[in-house]
Write an enzyme that holds these catalytic residues in place. Structure first.
Site, PDB file in Angstrom:
ATOM      1  N   ASP A   2      65.026   2.102   5.838  1.00 15.62           N
ATOM      2  CA  ASP A   2      64.758   3.018   4.732  1.00 15.62           C
ATOM      3  C   ASP A   2      64.030   4.260   5.239  1.00 15.62           C
ATOM      4  OD1 ASP A   2      64.851   3.871   2.154  1.00 15.62           O
ATOM      5  OD2 ASP A   2      63.287   2.531   1.399  1.00 15.62           O
ATOM      6  N   TRP A   7      63.069  11.616   5.728  1.00 14.01           N
ATOM      7  CA  TRP A   7      62.975  12.191   7.075  1.00 14.01           C
ATOM      8  C   TRP A   7      63.638  13.573   7.075  1.00 14.01           C
ATOM      9  CZ3 TRP A   7      66.230  14.086  10.768  1.00 14.01           C
ATOM     10  CH2 TRP A   7      65.732  14.173  12.075  1.00 14.01           C
ATOM     11  N   ASN A  50      74.120   0.917  -3.489  1.00 16.51           N
ATOM     12  CA  ASN A  50      74.236   2.238  -2.860  1.00 16.51           C
ATOM     13  C   ASN A  50      75.469   3.039  -3.307  1.00 16.51           C
ATOM     14  OD1 ASN A  50      72.732   1.220   0.301  1.00 16.51           O
ATOM     15  ND2 ASN A  50      71.806   2.363  -1.373  1.00 16.51           N
TER      16      ASN A  50
END
Ligand code: IPE
Ligand code: MG
Length: 235
Positions: A2, A7, A50
């Protein structure tokens, strides 16, 4: 795995750039785990939930998966990594399925180290699939309903012939399980690290394993039972 999105966001990059870097971490972690003595590594790569992400992100993730599998086949064969999957992979794009079939077939004889990709995986979906298969086996007379032991039911999970995970690591600071191996992780140790997946290194993995090694696993027993009686030392 995760934290790819965060990021990228921290760097003002599109989310897919985080996923691209995440694939690099998949590569390094696969070999780091083996170097550290791990026999089986399961990566939660794509969950049943997802699919609800924006279509362009889902498409990009599938593209990356295809690219990764194409590139890694050679490496897996050379470095003797067995690839397996858990999840409803029959609902993955045909191109991905084909690459998975080839890679799984070409690496199936390797026994030292296994990489398991959880793809279109969800623990609740897995339990539904297992219950359905178990019910069908009972209806067909292959299983007895009254022999409803865990050892029997376990054979209907995607992980039928795999050991339970000893250690589950979640990156990015979230402290949730998010539908990952709910039954198999019944006695697993959990390590939650704030490190975002693209930044996760071999040292982070080693630290998680060191933390695991410090824990006393009792499996429902008392501390004395698992460590043995305290012996009197004669002076
Ligand atoms: C995990 O990173 C990658 C996959 C689910 C494929 P995220 O995309 O969930 O990253 P965050 O949570 O947005 O930071
Ligand atoms: Mg996330």
């Amino acid at each position: 795995m995760d934290g790819n999105g965060r990021w990228a966001k921290q760097r003002g990059l599109p989310r897919i750039e985080g996923h691209r870097r995440g694939v690099e971490t998949v590569r390094t972690t696969t070999f780091a785990a083996r170097d550290l003595g791990v026999k089986m590594l399961t990566l939660y790569a794509f969950s049943v939930e997802n699919w609800k992400r924006p279509q362009d992100e889902v498409g990009a993730l599938m593209g990356l998966l295809e690219f990764y599998l194409k590139k890694e086949l050679e490496t897996f064969v050379r470095d003797r990594v067995r690839l397996r999957t858990i999840g409803r992979t029959d609902e993955m794009p045909p191109g991905v399925q084909k690459l998975l079939r080839t890679t799984i077939e070409e690496t199936k004889h390797f026994t030292d180290y296994t990489l398991v990709l959880a793809l279109n995986y969800g623990a609740r979906t897995e339990i539904v699939d297992a219950a359905r298969a178990y019910a069908a086996a009972v209806a067909a007379g292959k299983e007895k309903l009254n022999d409803g032991s865990w050892a029997t039911f376990n054979r209907y999970l995607y992980t039928a012939d795999m050991p339970d995970p000893d250690l589950v690591i979640r990156t990015s600071g979230e402290t949730r399980i998010s539908n990952f191996l709910l039954l198999q992780a019944a006695y697993a140790e959990f390590v939650f690290t704030p490190v975002l997946w693209p930044d996760f290194t071999k040292a982070d993995l080693a630290a998680a394993i060191a933390e695991f090694n410090k824990r006393e696993r009792r499996f429902g027993q008392t501390s004395e039972q698992v460590t043995g009686p305290v012996k009197t030392v004669a002076k």
